[in-house]
Enzyme design. Sequence first.
Site, PDB file in Angstrom:
ATOM      1  N   GLN A 214       5.509  -0.278   5.184  1.00 13.56           N
ATOM      2  CA  GLN A 214       3.612  -0.837   4.964  1.00 13.56           C
ATOM      3  C   GLN A 214       3.165  -0.795   3.483  1.00 13.56           C
ATOM      4  O   GLN A 214       2.186  -1.764   3.210  1.00 13.56           O
ATOM      5  CB  GLN A 214       2.829  -0.617   6.385  1.00 13.56           C
ATOM      6  CG  GLN A 214       3.563  -0.806   7.411  1.00 13.56           C
ATOM      7  CD  GLN A 214       2.008  -0.590   8.355  1.00 13.56           C
ATOM      8  OE1 GLN A 214       1.006  -0.956   8.233  1.00 13.56           O
ATOM      9  NE2 GLN A 214       2.632   0.541   8.698  1.00 13.56           N
TER      10      GLN A 214
ATOM     11  N   HIS B 213       4.267  -5.942   2.741  1.00 14.60           N
ATOM     12  CA  HIS B 213       2.997  -6.472   2.798  1.00 14.60           C
ATOM     13  C   HIS B 213       3.135  -5.805   1.350  1.00 14.60           C
ATOM     14  O   HIS B 213       2.174  -6.336   0.898  1.00 14.60           O
ATOM     15  CB  HIS B 213       1.957  -4.676   3.042  1.00 14.60           C
ATOM     16  CG  HIS B 213       1.473  -4.914   4.549  1.00 14.60           C
ATOM     17  ND1 HIS B 213       0.994  -4.121   5.631  1.00 14.60           N
ATOM     18  CD2 HIS B 213       1.943  -5.925   5.201  1.00 14.60           C
ATOM     19  CE1 HIS B 213       1.132  -4.208   5.946  1.00 14.60           C
ATOM     20  NE2 HIS B 213       1.850  -5.403   6.612  1.00 14.60           N
TER      21      HIS B 213
ATOM     22  N   CYS C 256       0.425 -23.431 -15.898  1.00 12.59           N
ATOM     23  CA  CYS C 256       0.664 -21.645 -15.893  1.00 12.59           C
ATOM     24  C   CYS C 256       2.113 -21.204 -15.670  1.00 12.59           C
ATOM     25  O   CYS C 256       2.238 -21.552 -15.222  1.00 12.59           O
ATOM     26  CB  CYS C 256       0.080 -22.119 -14.174  1.00 12.59           C
ATOM     27  SG  CYS C 256      -1.873 -22.718 -13.636  1.00 12.59           S
TER      28      CYS C 256
ATOM     29  N   TYR D 284      -7.687  -3.153  -7.714  1.00 13.63           N
ATOM     30  CA  TYR D 284      -5.353  -2.924  -8.055  1.00 13.63           C
ATOM     31  C   TYR D 284      -5.313  -1.867  -9.243  1.00 13.63           C
ATOM     32  O   TYR D 284      -4.087  -1.674  -9.169  1.00 13.63           O
ATOM     33  CB  TYR D 284      -5.194  -4.319  -7.739  1.00 13.63           C
ATOM     34  CG  TYR D 284      -5.530  -4.751  -6.400  1.00 13.63           C
ATOM     35  CD1 TYR D 284      -6.171  -5.090  -5.872  1.00 13.63           C
ATOM     36  CD2 TYR D 284      -4.266  -4.204  -5.679  1.00 13.63           C
ATOM     37  CE1 TYR D 284      -6.517  -5.686  -4.457  1.00 13.63           C
ATOM     38  CE2 TYR D 284      -4.278  -4.927  -3.877  1.00 13.63           C
ATOM     39  CZ  TYR D 284      -5.645  -5.189  -3.292  1.00 13.63           C
ATOM     40  OH  TYR D 284      -5.184  -5.717  -1.766  1.00 13.63           O
TER      41      TYR D 284
ATOM     42  N   GLY E  26       3.489   8.339   9.109  1.00 15.50           N
ATOM     43  CA  GLY E  26       2.596   8.130   8.497  1.00 15.50           C
ATOM     44  C   GLY E  26       2.103   7.142   8.383  1.00 15.50           C
ATOM     45  O   GLY E  26       1.565   6.380   7.274  1.00 15.50           O
TER      46      GLY E  26
HETATM   47  C1  BV8 Z   1      -0.995 -11.325   9.754  1.00 15.30           C
HETATM   48  C2  BV8 Z   1      -1.094  -4.445   1.629  1.00 15.30           C
HETATM   49  C3  BV8 Z   1      -1.323 -13.975  10.295  1.00 15.30           C
HETATM   50  C4  BV8 Z   1      -2.453  -4.574   0.756  1.00 15.30           C
HETATM   51  C5  BV8 Z   1      -2.317  -4.291   3.621  1.00 15.30           C
HETATM   52  C6  BV8 Z   1      -2.846  -9.004  16.060  1.00 15.30           C
HETATM   53  C7  BV8 Z   1      -1.735  -9.683  15.515  1.00 15.30           C
HETATM   54  C8  BV8 Z   1      -1.404 -10.274  14.246  1.00 15.30           C
HETATM   55  C9  BV8 Z   1      -2.844  -9.894  13.430  1.00 15.30           C
HETATM   56  C10 BV8 Z   1      -3.776  -9.483  13.478  1.00 15.30           C
HETATM   57  C11 BV8 Z   1      -3.691  -8.965  14.818  1.00 15.30           C
HETATM   58  N1  BV8 Z   1      -4.632  -8.719  14.652  1.00 15.30           N
HETATM   59  C12 BV8 Z   1      -5.667  -8.032  13.385  1.00 15.30           C
HETATM   60  C13 BV8 Z   1      -5.128  -9.081  12.602  1.00 15.30           C
HETATM   61  C14 BV8 Z   1      -5.166  -9.124  11.591  1.00 15.30           C
HETATM   62  C15 BV8 Z   1      -4.773  -8.005  10.508  1.00 15.30           C
HETATM   63  C16 BV8 Z   1      -4.966  -6.433  11.403  1.00 15.30           C
HETATM   64  O1  BV8 Z   1      -3.908  -6.050  11.549  1.00 15.30           O
HETATM   65  N2  BV8 Z   1      -5.889  -5.870  11.089  1.00 15.30           N
HETATM   66  C17 BV8 Z   1      -6.393  -4.848  11.517  1.00 15.30           C
HETATM   67  C18 BV8 Z   1      -7.281  -4.077  10.436  1.00 15.30           C
HETATM   68  C19 BV8 Z   1      -7.068  -4.851  12.696  1.00 15.30           C
HETATM   69  N3  BV8 Z   1      -3.552  -8.344  10.214  1.00 15.30           N
HETATM   70  C20 BV8 Z   1      -3.039  -8.452   8.748  1.00 15.30           C
HETATM   71  O2  BV8 Z   1      -4.258 -10.277   8.496  1.00 15.30           O
HETATM   72  C21 BV8 Z   1      -1.838  -9.005   8.444  1.00 15.30           C
HETATM   73  N4  BV8 Z   1      -1.771 -11.085   8.953  1.00 15.30           N
HETATM   74  O3  BV8 Z   1      -1.204 -10.903  10.912  1.00 15.30           O
HETATM   75  O4  BV8 Z   1      -0.735 -12.741   9.641  1.00 15.30           O
HETATM   76  C22 BV8 Z   1      -2.351 -14.637   9.928  1.00 15.30           C
HETATM   77  C23 BV8 Z   1      -2.909 -15.217   9.350  1.00 15.30           C
HETATM   78  C24 BV8 Z   1      -4.247 -15.369   9.491  1.00 15.30           C
HETATM   79  C25 BV8 Z   1      -5.188 -14.369  10.506  1.00 15.30           C
HETATM   80  C26 BV8 Z   1      -5.197 -14.352  11.299  1.00 15.30           C
HETATM   81  C27 BV8 Z   1      -3.747 -13.239  11.350  1.00 15.30           C
HETATM   82  C28 BV8 Z   1      -1.655  -8.550   7.284  1.00 15.30           C
HETATM   83  C29 BV8 Z   1      -1.732  -7.102   7.161  1.00 15.30           C
HETATM   84  C30 BV8 Z   1      -1.541  -6.522   5.000  1.00 15.30           C
HETATM   85  C31 BV8 Z   1      -3.038  -6.236   5.175  1.00 15.30           C
HETATM   86  N5  BV8 Z   1      -2.365  -5.396   4.026  1.00 15.30           N
HETATM   87  N6  BV8 Z   1      -1.494  -3.982   1.798  1.00 15.30           N
HETATM   88  C32 BV8 Z   1      -3.196  -3.318  -0.247  1.00 15.30           C
HETATM   89  O5  BV8 Z   1      -2.392  -2.309  -0.003  1.00 15.30           O
HETATM   90  O6  BV8 Z   1      -4.245  -4.147  -0.303  1.00 15.30           O
HETATM   91  S1  BV8 Z   1      -2.333  -3.326   5.232  1.00 15.30           S
HETATM   92  C33 BV8 Z   1      -2.713  -1.453   4.521  1.00 15.30           C
HETATM   93  O7  BV8 Z   1      -3.624  -1.108   5.002  1.00 15.30           O
HETATM   94  C34 BV8 Z   1      -1.768  -0.950   4.487  1.00 15.30           C
HETATM   95  O8  BV8 Z   1      -0.269  -1.671   3.385  1.00 15.30           O
HETATM   96  C35 BV8 Z   1      -1.197  -0.384   5.140  1.00 15.30           C
HETATM   97  O9  BV8 Z   1      -0.491  -1.349   5.877  1.00 15.30           O
HETATM   98  C36 BV8 Z   1      -2.380  -0.471   5.949  1.00 15.30           C
HETATM   99  C37 BV8 Z   1      -2.752   0.831   6.257  1.00 15.30           C
HETATM  100  O10 BV8 Z   1      -2.804   1.215   7.443  1.00 15.30           O
HETATM  101  P1  BV8 Z   1      -1.220   3.013   7.765  1.00 15.30           P
HETATM  102  O11 BV8 Z   1      -0.150   2.999   6.506  1.00 15.30           O
HETATM  103  O12 BV8 Z   1      -1.696   3.105   8.373  1.00 15.30           O
HETATM  104  O13 BV8 Z   1      -2.574   3.607   6.569  1.00 15.30           O
HETATM  105  P2  BV8 Z   1      -3.912   3.930   7.257  1.00 15.30           P
HETATM  106  O14 BV8 Z   1      -4.257   4.993   5.930  1.00 15.30           O
HETATM  107  O15 BV8 Z   1      -4.321   3.890   7.687  1.00 15.30           O
HETATM  108  O16 BV8 Z   1      -2.909   6.047   8.024  1.00 15.30           O
HETATM  109  C38 BV8 Z   1      -2.747   7.003   7.238  1.00 15.30           C
HETATM  110  C39 BV8 Z   1      -1.617   7.688   7.897  1.00 15.30           C
HETATM  111  O17 BV8 Z   1      -0.740   8.108   7.491  1.00 15.30           O
HETATM  112  C40 BV8 Z   1      -2.773   7.902   8.862  1.00 15.30           C
HETATM  113  O18 BV8 Z   1      -2.581   8.335  10.556  1.00 15.30           O
HETATM  114  C41 BV8 Z   1      -2.060   9.844   8.882  1.00 15.30           C
HETATM  115  O19 BV8 Z   1      -2.386  10.633   9.849  1.00 15.30           O
HETATM  116  C42 BV8 Z   1      -1.236  10.018   8.665  1.00 15.30           C
HETATM  117  N7  BV8 Z   1      -0.656  10.338   7.071  1.00 15.30           N
HETATM  118  C43 BV8 Z   1      -1.393  11.617   6.809  1.00 15.30           C
HETATM  119  N8  BV8 Z   1      -1.042  12.096   5.384  1.00 15.30           N
HETATM  120  C44 BV8 Z   1       0.196  12.528   6.055  1.00 15.30           C
HETATM  121  C45 BV8 Z   1       0.563  11.437   7.439  1.00 15.30           C
HETATM  122  N9  BV8 Z   1       1.716  11.010   8.030  1.00 15.30           N
HETATM  123  C46 BV8 Z   1       2.343  12.239   7.409  1.00 15.30           C
HETATM  124  N10 BV8 Z   1       2.643  13.132   6.342  1.00 15.30           N
HETATM  125  C47 BV8 Z   1       1.488  13.523   5.989  1.00 15.30           C
HETATM  126  N11 BV8 Z   1       1.413  14.038   4.701  1.00 15.30           N
END
Ligand code: BV8
Length: 260
Positions: A105, A123, A139, A70, A192
């Site tokens: 996000q 997030h 704390c 981080y 994005g």
């Molecule tokens: C939760 C902070 C309840 C940390 C982040 C269904 C329902 C509910 C939950 C779940 C579910 N299925 C699974 C889950 C669990 C999980 C989840 O979703 N897992 C995924 C991997 C399957 N979700 C959670 O845990 C969430 N909490 O649901 O609470 C709960 C409680 C207990 C148990 C279960 C459920 C919390 C999720 C939050 C995680 N924290 N960030 C940190 O930053 O360190 S997530 C983090 O990754 C980001 O914030 C962001 O959200 C994510 C990355 O996603 P993207 O933003 O899409 O980025 P990525 O790199 O993937 O893609 C980039 C995109 O940009 C691409 O499409 C690319 O083509 C495009 N791009 C590239 N260049 C450009 C562009 N677009 C435009 N212009 C450009 N130039």
Amino acid sequence: MEDGAPLETVRGWLCAAHRIAVLTGAGISAESGVPTFRDAQTGYWAQFRAEDMATEEGFRAHPGRVWGWYQHRRQMLAGVQPNAGHRALAEFARRHPGRLTLITQNVDGLHQRAGSTDVLCLHGDLMEDRFLDVPRACCHPDTVEAGSPPHCPRCGNMLRPGVVWFGENLPLRTLEAAQQAARACDLMLVVGTAGAVYPAAGLARIARDAGARVAIVNPQPTELDAVAHMVLRGTAAQVLPVLLAPAGSGGDNGPVPATP
Ligand code: BV8
């Protein structure tokens, strides 16, 4: 598929929309030089998976490593600026008060630095810290002992970044406000994001099911393409300034090809 150039079609939807919701992901910051989650981690961090480090378990197992990741991301942010995509959203919202709700996000604060206000940060914020365990009387953030991570000198309670980790609930009021904006909008722009992380990605389906038009801005296919009425294959910094340009300013960057 609508007739006419895809971008002009979406621009027509935008002009007709009373309420617009925008969901952004890491891709909108890519042209500012901020690596997305999809991008392979760089250098030392390439050996670790972001999904493993952005968890409480990962932090408790390797607090120094996760805190270092981080700190690395915070230092990288110090050197970047919002790009034309961030600025286009901020300027549109300034010209049309109350019409656009920005949901992100991202934890990089670049929307706010571009001038967007009332951003729904699903997030959290990379630049904030909080105690890992419920703070005791000993704390205090201003008396933590330096370290990796910093911690309470009395009880050892560690600081952690103020972001939402995988497996953690999103801030309830923020999520509810985002869901309400998705239900109430006439148009949702999804910019994005790979659409793989829930419940954030579910906002596009909520908007569509509530009768909104959904348009994606992304150079690559996403898991939400099937939810969208239109996909604009382009980058945020290319598409948004044209899509959101003031009326009568033309926006002559040429048509943006829809999905094949
Ligand atoms: C939760 C902070 C309840 C940390 C982040 C269904 C329902 C509910 C939950 C779940 C579910 N299925 C699974 C889950 C669990 C999980 C989840 O979703 N897992 C995924 C991997 C399957 N979700 C959670 O845990 C969430 N909490 O649901 O609470 C709960 C409680 C207990 C148990 C279960 C459920 C919390 C999720 C939050 C995680 N924290 N960030 C940190 O930053 O360190 S997530 C983090 O990754 C980001 O914030 C962001 O959200 C994510 C990355 O996603 P993207 O933003 O899409 O980025 P990525 O790199 O993937 O893609 C980039 C995109 O940009 C691409 O499409 C690319 O083509 C495009 N791009 C590239 N260049 C450009 C562009 N677009 C435009 N212009 C450009 N130039």
